[in-house]
Design a protein around this motif. Sequence first.
Motif, PDB file in Angstrom:
ATOM      1  N   LEU A   7       6.003  24.454  13.438  1.00 45.59           N
ATOM      2  CA  LEU A   7       7.149  24.128  12.593  1.00 45.59           C
ATOM      3  C   LEU A   7       8.365  24.884  13.095  1.00 45.59           C
ATOM      4  O   LEU A   7       8.325  26.112  13.259  1.00 45.59           O
ATOM      5  N   ILE A   8       9.466  24.164  13.334  1.00 43.81           N
ATOM      6  CA  ILE A   8      10.718  24.767  13.760  1.00 43.81           C
ATOM      7  C   ILE A   8      11.804  24.397  12.759  1.00 43.81           C
ATOM      8  O   ILE A   8      12.080  23.214  12.548  1.00 43.81           O
ATOM      9  N   THR A   9      12.415  25.397  12.147  1.00 42.79           N
ATOM     10  CA  THR A   9      13.504  25.139  11.206  1.00 42.79           C
ATOM     11  C   THR A   9      14.834  25.146  11.952  1.00 42.79           C
ATOM     12  O   THR A   9      14.961  25.733  13.027  1.00 42.79           O
ATOM     13  N   GLY A  10      15.834  24.491  11.363  1.00 42.70           N
ATOM     14  CA  GLY A  10      17.142  24.431  12.008  1.00 42.70           C
ATOM     15  C   GLY A  10      17.081  23.740  13.350  1.00 42.70           C
ATOM     16  O   GLY A  10      17.741  24.137  14.311  1.00 42.70           O
ATOM     17  N   ALA A  11      16.290  22.658  13.415  1.00 41.57           N
ATOM     18  CA  ALA A  11      15.989  22.015  14.704  1.00 41.57           C
ATOM     19  C   ALA A  11      16.960  20.908  15.068  1.00 41.57           C
ATOM     20  O   ALA A  11      16.681  20.132  15.980  1.00 41.57           O
ATOM     21  N   SER A  12      18.101  20.827  14.397  1.00 43.55           N
ATOM     22  CA  SER A  12      19.024  19.723  14.667  1.00 43.55           C
ATOM     23  C   SER A  12      20.133  20.083  15.643  1.00 43.55           C
ATOM     24  O   SER A  12      20.907  19.226  16.049  1.00 43.55           O
ATOM     25  N   ALA A  13      20.227  21.355  16.043  1.00 39.63           N
ATOM     26  CA  ALA A  13      21.325  21.755  16.931  1.00 39.63           C
ATOM     27  C   ALA A  13      21.000  23.083  17.592  1.00 39.63           C
ATOM     28  O   ALA A  13      20.091  23.815  17.179  1.00 39.63           O
ATOM     29  N   GLY A  14      21.772  23.398  18.639  1.00 38.93           N
ATOM     30  CA  GLY A  14      21.773  24.719  19.247  1.00 38.93           C
ATOM     31  C   GLY A  14      20.415  25.208  19.724  1.00 38.93           C
ATOM     32  O   GLY A  14      19.654  24.505  20.380  1.00 38.93           O
ATOM     33  N   ILE A  15      20.117  26.460  19.399  1.00 36.62           N
ATOM     34  CA  ILE A  15      18.874  27.087  19.845  1.00 36.62           C
ATOM     35  C   ILE A  15      17.664  26.333  19.300  1.00 36.62           C
ATOM     36  O   ILE A  15      16.637  26.221  19.975  1.00 36.62           O
ATOM     37  N   GLY A  16      17.777  25.797  18.087  1.00 35.90           N
ATOM     38  CA  GLY A  16      16.655  25.069  17.493  1.00 35.90           C
ATOM     39  C   GLY A  16      16.229  23.872  18.318  1.00 35.90           C
ATOM     40  O   GLY A  16      15.036  23.625  18.515  1.00 35.90           O
ATOM     41  N   VAL A  17      17.200  23.106  18.817  1.00 39.74           N
ATOM     42  CA  VAL A  17      16.895  21.955  19.673  1.00 39.74           C
ATOM     43  C   VAL A  17      16.186  22.412  20.944  1.00 39.74           C
ATOM     44  O   VAL A  17      15.179  21.827  21.366  1.00 39.74           O
ATOM     45  N   GLU A  18      16.708  23.474  21.552  1.00 44.28           N
ATOM     46  CA  GLU A  18      16.131  23.954  22.808  1.00 44.28           C
ATOM     47  C   GLU A  18      14.734  24.543  22.593  1.00 44.28           C
ATOM     48  O   GLU A  18      13.850  24.386  23.445  1.00 44.28           O
ATOM     49  N   LEU A  19      14.529  25.206  21.478  1.00 42.25           N
ATOM     50  CA  LEU A  19      13.193  25.703  21.160  1.00 42.25           C
ATOM     51  C   LEU A  19      12.209  24.543  21.014  1.00 42.25           C
ATOM     52  O   LEU A  19      11.068  24.614  21.488  1.00 42.25           O
ATOM     53  N   ALA A  20      12.647  23.469  20.372  1.00 42.87           N
ATOM     54  CA  ALA A  20      11.790  22.299  20.226  1.00 42.87           C
ATOM     55  C   ALA A  20      11.407  21.735  21.595  1.00 42.87           C
ATOM     56  O   ALA A  20      10.245  21.370  21.843  1.00 42.87           O
ATOM     57  N   ARG A  21      12.375  21.659  22.483  1.00 41.22           N
ATOM     58  CA  ARG A  21      12.106  21.127  23.827  1.00 41.22           C
ATOM     59  C   ARG A  21      11.114  22.006  24.578  1.00 41.22           C
ATOM     60  O   ARG A  21      10.214  21.510  25.260  1.00 41.22           O
ATOM     61  N   VAL A  22      11.277  23.328  24.448  1.00 36.11           N
ATOM     62  CA  VAL A  22      10.387  24.243  25.170  1.00 36.11           C
ATOM     63  C   VAL A  22       8.967  24.171  24.607  1.00 36.11           C
ATOM     64  O   VAL A  22       7.992  24.083  25.371  1.00 36.11           O
ATOM     65  N   PHE A  23       8.829  24.224  23.291  1.00 35.74           N
ATOM     66  CA  PHE A  23       7.494  24.154  22.700  1.00 35.74           C
ATOM     67  C   PHE A  23       6.825  22.824  23.039  1.00 35.74           C
ATOM     68  O   PHE A  23       5.636  22.785  23.385  1.00 35.74           O
ATOM     69  N   ALA A  24       7.568  21.725  22.961  1.00 33.45           N
ATOM     70  CA  ALA A  24       7.002  20.413  23.276  1.00 33.45           C
ATOM     71  C   ALA A  24       6.567  20.349  24.736  1.00 33.45           C
ATOM     72  O   ALA A  24       5.502  19.805  25.061  1.00 33.45           O
ATOM     73  N   ALA A  25       7.389  20.909  25.629  1.00 38.18           N
ATOM     74  CA  ALA A  25       7.060  20.895  27.054  1.00 38.18           C
ATOM     75  C   ALA A  25       5.797  21.688  27.348  1.00 38.18           C
ATOM     76  O   ALA A  25       5.125  21.449  28.367  1.00 38.18           O
ATOM     77  N   ASN A  26       5.462  22.611  26.458  1.00 34.25           N
ATOM     78  CA  ASN A  26       4.251  23.415  26.625  1.00 34.25           C
ATOM     79  C   ASN A  26       3.076  22.896  25.799  1.00 34.25           C
ATOM     80  O   ASN A  26       2.113  23.620  25.560  1.00 34.25           O
ATOM     81  N   GLY A  27       3.187  21.635  25.378  1.00 36.40           N
ATOM     82  CA  GLY A  27       2.046  20.967  24.770  1.00 36.40           C
ATOM     83  C   GLY A  27       1.872  21.113  23.276  1.00 36.40           C
ATOM     84  O   GLY A  27       0.849  20.708  22.728  1.00 36.40           O
ATOM     85  N   HIS A  28       2.874  21.649  22.582  1.00 34.19           N
ATOM     86  CA  HIS A  28       2.762  21.819  21.133  1.00 34.19           C
ATOM     87  C   HIS A  28       3.177  20.532  20.417  1.00 34.19           C
ATOM     88  O   HIS A  28       4.201  19.932  20.750  1.00 34.19           O
ATOM     89  N   ARG A  29       2.414  20.125  19.416  1.00 34.85           N
ATOM     90  CA  ARG A  29       2.874  19.085  18.490  1.00 34.85           C
ATOM     91  C   ARG A  29       3.811  19.768  17.505  1.00 34.85           C
ATOM     92  O   ARG A  29       3.528  20.863  16.993  1.00 34.85           O
ATOM     93  N   LEU A  30       4.936  19.120  17.214  1.00 33.96           N
ATOM     94  CA  LEU A  30       5.970  19.763  16.420  1.00 33.96           C
ATOM     95  C   LEU A  30       6.169  19.136  15.051  1.00 33.96           C
ATOM     96  O   LEU A  30       5.928  17.950  14.846  1.00 33.96           O
ATOM     97  N   ALA A  31       6.656  19.976  14.136  1.00 31.60           N
ATOM     98  CA  ALA A  31       7.252  19.521  12.881  1.00 31.60           C
ATOM     99  C   ALA A  31       8.657  20.113  12.862  1.00 31.60           C
ATOM    100  O   ALA A  31       8.825  21.322  13.045  1.00 31.60           O
ATOM    101  N   LEU A  32       9.653  19.265  12.699  1.00 31.83           N
ATOM    102  CA  LEU A  32      11.046  19.682  12.788  1.00 31.83           C
ATOM    103  C   LEU A  32      11.720  19.538  11.431  1.00 31.83           C
ATOM    104  O   LEU A  32      11.576  18.506  10.773  1.00 31.83           O
ATOM    105  N   THR A  33      12.465  20.546  11.029  1.00 31.67           N
ATOM    106  CA  THR A  33      13.171  20.441   9.760  1.00 31.67           C
ATOM    107  C   THR A  33      14.612  20.925   9.897  1.00 31.67           C
ATOM    108  O   THR A  33      14.911  21.863  10.631  1.00 31.67           O
ATOM    109  N   ALA A  34      15.502  20.234   9.212  1.00 33.68           N
ATOM    110  CA  ALA A  34      16.925  20.555   9.135  1.00 33.68           C
ATOM    111  C   ALA A  34      17.528  19.583   8.128  1.00 33.68           C
ATOM    112  O   ALA A  34      16.816  18.756   7.535  1.00 33.68           O
ATOM    113  N   ARG A  35      18.844  19.649   7.947  1.00 38.56           N
ATOM    114  CA  ARG A  35      19.494  18.777   6.964  1.00 38.56           C
ATOM    115  C   ARG A  35      19.830  17.401   7.511  1.00 38.56           C
ATOM    116  O   ARG A  35      19.886  16.431   6.765  1.00 38.56           O
ATOM    117  N   ARG A  36      20.089  17.306   8.827  1.00 39.35           N
ATOM    118  CA  ARG A  36      20.641  16.078   9.397  1.00 39.35           C
ATOM    119  C   ARG A  36      19.548  15.170   9.961  1.00 39.35           C
ATOM    120  O   ARG A  36      19.027  15.404  11.053  1.00 39.35           O
TER     121      ARG A  36
END
Length: 259
Positions: A7-36
Amino acid sequence: MTERVTLITGASAGIGVELARVFAANGHRLALTARRADRLEALASELAAKGGKKPIVIVCDLEQADAGETIAAALAAEGVELDHLVNNAGFGVFGDAIERDRAEQLGIVDVNVRTLTDLSLRFADQLIRNKGGLLNVGSVAGFLPGPGMAVYYASKAYVISFTEALRAELAPRGVRVTVLCPGPVPTEFQARAGVGSQHDTAALKVSAADVAQEAYRGLMANKRAVLPGLGIKIVPFALRFFPRGFILAATSRFQRRRH
């Protein structure tokens, strides 16, 4: 076996987006949360197009008192549980605390402190069961007082202290716990805070993508803290050599130049 997600919070912009990309690239299934919702869906589609399973999208305002319940219910409805939690969401506002809107500043506490604490504690049993990891995003600001952004700096001091304490408590149970403390990162944060970035020291700036890469490696290596960039690594060490009053005055001058 129950599917595990990060689970990554604040995943709609900035560091959150990049964290999502890195975790996904390393094989993690993600849950993303933010307002937008539109940004979350676009990111989820981008990550799915690269071959991974499409992330779970949870549209949620973390300032709301029931944010933790909303997120937990959404994950339960998907039949998943966490093996990694990334508390990335956070914001600040520039200006003297006594002059800024009080409700807006309490919103900083809601997102940066209350919800981060809620999610860390709420999902701790799942992280323990899955021998996973917790990454909380603090800031180099958490090492010093911040007149001109008093509530934000104080909230990040809390994040550092809370995360280090959780690390001591969760380590014997097999959970990696890391606090990420970046310096100035060119993202939407500055615009929302009302801060001019032209006075930020170039030597302290690190891109959001590089911050995310360092954060992921640090968490997987079970580092206590990750301070991206050589300039930022020096800051906590250097602060030991100056009186607190000097640091307070210097920070105040620096903050007023940024506006």
